[in-house]
Design a protein around this motif. Structure first.
Motif, PDB file in Angstrom:
ATOM      1  N   TYR A  61       0.354   5.366   1.061  1.00 48.14           N
ATOM      2  CA  TYR A  61      -0.491   6.374   1.680  1.00 48.14           C
ATOM      3  C   TYR A  61       0.241   7.719   1.651  1.00 48.14           C
ATOM      4  O   TYR A  61       1.464   7.781   1.622  1.00 48.14           O
ATOM      5  CB  TYR A  61      -0.771   6.039   3.159  1.00 48.14           C
ATOM      6  N   LEU A  87      -4.092   9.687   7.254  1.00 47.48           N
ATOM      7  CA  LEU A  87      -3.533   8.907   6.150  1.00 47.48           C
ATOM      8  C   LEU A  87      -4.526   8.842   5.001  1.00 47.48           C
ATOM      9  O   LEU A  87      -5.666   8.433   5.171  1.00 47.48           O
ATOM     10  CB  LEU A  87      -3.205   7.486   6.612  1.00 47.48           C
ATOM     11  N   TYR A 120       0.838  -1.193   0.000  1.00 50.45           N
ATOM     12  CA  TYR A 120       0.000   0.000   0.000  1.00 50.45           C
ATOM     13  C   TYR A 120       0.879   1.251   0.000  1.00 50.45           C
ATOM     14  O   TYR A 120       1.933   1.271   0.638  1.00 50.45           O
ATOM     15  CB  TYR A 120      -0.860   0.076   1.274  1.00 50.45           C
ATOM     16  N   PHE A 148      -5.282   7.098   1.499  1.00 48.95           N
ATOM     17  CA  PHE A 148      -4.939   5.947   0.677  1.00 48.95           C
ATOM     18  C   PHE A 148      -4.646   6.391  -0.750  1.00 48.95           C
ATOM     19  O   PHE A 148      -5.378   7.197  -1.324  1.00 48.95           O
ATOM     20  CB  PHE A 148      -6.097   4.944   0.687  1.00 48.95           C
TER      21      PHE A 148
END
Lengths: 117, 113
Positions: A35, A43, A33, A45
């Motif tokens: 962020y 955070l 991931y 995404f």
């Protein structure tokens, strides 16, 4: 064992330049991931990779942002023609793929602090 | 869609006092809940998680959280804080079968001597 690593730890660039941020996930983690962490914004995404599947790019804020993951391991986040509002800490996380319906426990890197002048 | 609200952006407290950091979530399906801690210049580290079962979850460093389904809350507590607990705390929610958690905006815990 080694955790998630990111490089560089700090990056200062001029408006309009391109930047590349690197993430090395934990070995064996197939999920990765990205962020963005802006002051007071939590955070945000950006993008999610899982194995050989097409990435989930639903969080990328504009077409200036792109990411790739080579060989199912290292990932690079590229920001083209950087703007001052791109200044933030960019965090990478990796995880194992859980059993169906199971929870995801993410392991985070220390982040790259990007400053666009 | 899932969402998370951390009601306090900053919580100042004196050392050895109790603290509660509030987190509320919204989702139409079952969820998993997490608290992460971020020390200065570091990444996020998992404090604790609620998956199912007992609503009181104990984590590292003496922290605990209670899942309250009717209130859609997952508040984090510690009975006696230390200076070293000064950090940013993030609540996160993940719907069952979703691999992308949603994070709150964070609460800065500041412990004064």
């Amino acid at each position: 064992g080694a955790g998630v690593s990111q490089s560089p730890s700090n990056k200062v660039t001029e408006k309009g330049k391109d930047v590349e941020l690197r993430c090395d996930p934990i070995s064996g983690h197939t999920a990765l991931y990205w962020y963005r962490q802006s002051l007071g914004q939590g955070l945000e995404f950006l993008i999610y990779f899982q194995g050989n599947s097409a990435p989930d790019k639903s969080g990328l804020p504009s077409d200036r942002f792109s990411a790739e993951r080579t060989g199912g391991s290292v990932s690079t986040l590229t920001i083209q023609r950087t703007q001052q509002e791109d200044s933030a800490v960019y965090l990478c996380a990796s995880s194992l793929v859980p059993l169906a319906g199971g929870p995801v426990e993410q392991f985070f890197g220390p982040g790259t602090r990007l400053t666009v002048l | 869609a899932q969402s998370v609200t951390q009601l306090d952006s900053q919580v100042p407290v004196f050392e050895e006092a109790p603290v509660e950091l509030r987190c509320n979530y919204s989702s139409s399906v079952s969820v998993y809940l997490f608290w992460y801690v971020q020390y200065p210049n570091q990444g996020l580290q998992l404090l604790l998680k609620y998956l199912s079962g007992s609503t009181l979850v104990k984590g590292i460093n003496g922290f605990e959280a209670e899942f309250n389904k009717s209130q859609t809350s997952f508040h984090l507590r510690k009975p006696s804080v230390h200076i070293s607990d000064t950090a940013e705390y993030f609540c996160a929610v993940s719907e069952v079968r979703s691999y992308i958690p949603t994070f709150g905006r964070g609460t800065s815990l500041i412990v004064h001597p």
